[in-house]
Write an enzyme that holds these catalytic residues in place. Structure first.
Site, PDB file in Angstrom:
ATOM      1  N   GLY A  34      38.953  41.347  41.158  1.00  0.00           N
ATOM      2  CA  GLY A  34      39.406  41.845  42.452  1.00  0.00           C
ATOM      3  C   GLY A  34      40.820  42.368  42.339  1.00  0.00           C
ATOM      4  O   GLY A  34      41.530  42.042  41.382  1.00  0.00           O
ATOM      5  N   GLN A  39      49.152  44.231  45.403  1.00  0.00           N
ATOM      6  CA  GLN A  39      49.494  43.903  44.014  1.00  0.00           C
ATOM      7  C   GLN A  39      49.989  45.106  43.224  1.00  0.00           C
ATOM      8  O   GLN A  39      50.625  44.938  42.190  1.00  0.00           O
ATOM      9  CB  GLN A  39      48.274  43.295  43.291  1.00  0.00           C
ATOM     10  N   CYS A  70      44.864  34.851  39.096  1.00  0.00           N
ATOM     11  CA  CYS A  70      45.358  36.021  39.831  1.00  0.00           C
ATOM     12  C   CYS A  70      46.071  36.940  38.852  1.00  0.00           C
ATOM     13  O   CYS A  70      46.863  36.474  38.035  1.00  0.00           O
ATOM     14  CB  CYS A  70      46.312  35.574  40.929  1.00  0.00           C
ATOM     15  N   LEU A  71      45.787  38.222  38.950  1.00  0.00           N
ATOM     16  CA  LEU A  71      46.427  39.191  38.051  1.00  0.00           C
ATOM     17  C   LEU A  71      47.938  39.240  38.276  1.00  0.00           C
ATOM     18  O   LEU A  71      48.674  39.674  37.392  1.00  0.00           O
ATOM     19  CB  LEU A  71      45.814  40.583  38.247  1.00  0.00           C
ATOM     20  N   HIS A  86      40.806  35.462  48.848  1.00  0.00           N
ATOM     21  CA  HIS A  86      41.957  35.593  47.933  1.00  0.00           C
ATOM     22  C   HIS A  86      42.629  36.962  48.133  1.00  0.00           C
ATOM     23  O   HIS A  86      43.856  37.057  48.198  1.00  0.00           O
ATOM     24  CB  HIS A  86      41.442  35.404  46.496  1.00  0.00           C
ATOM     25  N   GLU A  87      41.799  38.008  48.242  1.00  0.00           N
ATOM     26  CA  GLU A  87      42.353  39.369  48.379  1.00  0.00           C
ATOM     27  C   GLU A  87      42.959  39.596  49.760  1.00  0.00           C
ATOM     28  O   GLU A  87      44.013  40.228  49.880  1.00  0.00           O
ATOM     29  CB  GLU A  87      41.273  40.428  48.101  1.00  0.00           C
ATOM     30  N   HIS A 104      46.399  38.326  49.884  1.00  0.00           N
ATOM     31  CA  HIS A 104      47.399  39.262  49.332  1.00  0.00           C
ATOM     32  C   HIS A 104      47.867  40.239  50.407  1.00  0.00           C
ATOM     33  O   HIS A 104      49.063  40.536  50.502  1.00  0.00           O
ATOM     34  CB  HIS A 104      46.808  40.053  48.164  1.00  0.00           C
TER      35      HIS A 104
HETATM   36  O1  GNR Z   1      40.427  38.311  38.490  1.00  0.00           O
HETATM   37  C1  GNR Z   1      40.499  37.468  39.377  1.00  0.00           C
HETATM   38  N1  GNR Z   1      39.732  36.348  39.296  1.00  0.00           N
HETATM   39  C2  GNR Z   1      39.587  35.429  40.337  1.00  0.00           C
HETATM   40  C3  GNR Z   1      38.988  34.203  40.051  1.00  0.00           C
HETATM   41  C4  GNR Z   1      38.803  33.273  41.046  1.00  0.00           C
HETATM   42  C5  GNR Z   1      39.208  33.542  42.334  1.00  0.00           C
HETATM   43  C6  GNR Z   1      39.821  34.753  42.639  1.00  0.00           C
HETATM   44  C7  GNR Z   1      40.000  35.691  41.651  1.00  0.00           C
HETATM   45  S1  GNR Z   1      40.740  37.222  42.046  1.00  0.00           S
HETATM   46  C8  GNR Z   1      41.449  37.650  40.502  1.00  0.00           C
HETATM   47  C9  GNR Z   1      42.040  39.051  40.563  1.00  0.00           C
HETATM   48  C10 GNR Z   1      43.199  39.062  41.528  1.00  0.00           C
HETATM   49  O2  GNR Z   1      44.292  38.630  41.289  1.00  0.00           O
HETATM   50  N2  GNR Z   1      42.961  39.519  42.725  1.00  0.00           N
HETATM   51  O3  GNR Z   1      43.920  39.506  43.654  1.00  0.00           O
HETATM   52 NI    NI Z   2      45.211  37.857  43.162  1.00  0.00          NI
END
Ligand code: GNR
Ligand code: NI
Length: 167
Positions: free
Chosen positions: A46, A51, A91-92, A133-134, A137
């Site tokens: 995601g 980001q 998270c990236l 999660h997104e 952000h």
């Molecule tokens: O790559 C991602 N893996 C992930 C694993 C578990 C819960 C959420 C994520 S999102 C993350 C990519 C990212 O940072 N998205 O904002």
């Molecule tokens: Ni993230």
């Protein structure tokens, strides 16, 4: 297409509140393409526009095994939440850190798709966690915010050290 730079925690720009997308124009379509290239290259499942330092309500997700099912969510909103699930998240913007976060297991959300089509549906499991999660952000929130202050401090220090060493 272009690879975009991903902001790293604790960069204060990750705290910016994203504004709604008013019009799905060529600029937004180009941003979606660049974000997809960036997410697949990372690799991640995601990516939120926040980001890549674009403060618009746009997220992309691909949780497919073959990495060929891109989902685009514009102006996403969660309408309801049900049950809880604990999942290990990464998270990236916080590379190398994996911690368990408890979120709603099932959500009903509303968004626009890449063609401006209205989406309203309930989803569960990994997709539901990823959407939450997104959307966090887009609101300036990072998964680290759910951890203890001690863990947050440790992660901040580790990230800042990594960033110094990368220079
Ligand atoms: O790559 C991602 N893996 C992930 C694993 C578990 C819960 C959420 C994520 S999102 C993350 C990519 C990212 O940072 N998205 O904002
Ligand atoms: Ni993230």
């Amino acid at each position: 297409m272009a690879l975009l730079e991903i902001l790293h925690y604790p960069d204060s720009r990750l705290r910016t509140l994203a504004a709604p997308v008013a019009d799905i124009n060529d600029e937004i379509r180009a941003l979606i393409d660049d974000m997809a290239e960036t997410m697949y290259a990372a690799p991640g499942i995601g990516l939120a526009a926040t980001q890549v330092n674009v403060h618009k309500q746009l997220i992309i997700i691909d949780i497919s095994e073959d990495r060929d099912q891109l989902q685009v969510f514009i102006n996403p909103e969660i309408l309801s939440r049900d049950s809880e699930v604990a999942m290990e998240e990464g998270c990236l913007s916080v590379p190398g850190i994996y911690e368990t976060v408890t979120r709603a297991e099932t959500i009903t959300y509303r968004a626009l798709g890449a063609q401006g089509n209205k989406i309203e549906e309930s989803v569960t499991g990994l997709l539901a966690v990823c959407i939450q999660h997104e959307i966090d952000h887009l609101k300036g929130k990072v998964f680290v915010d759910y951890l203890s202050h001690l863990k947050q401090q440790r992660i901040s220090k580790k990230m800042l050290k990594q960033q110094r060493q990368a220079m």
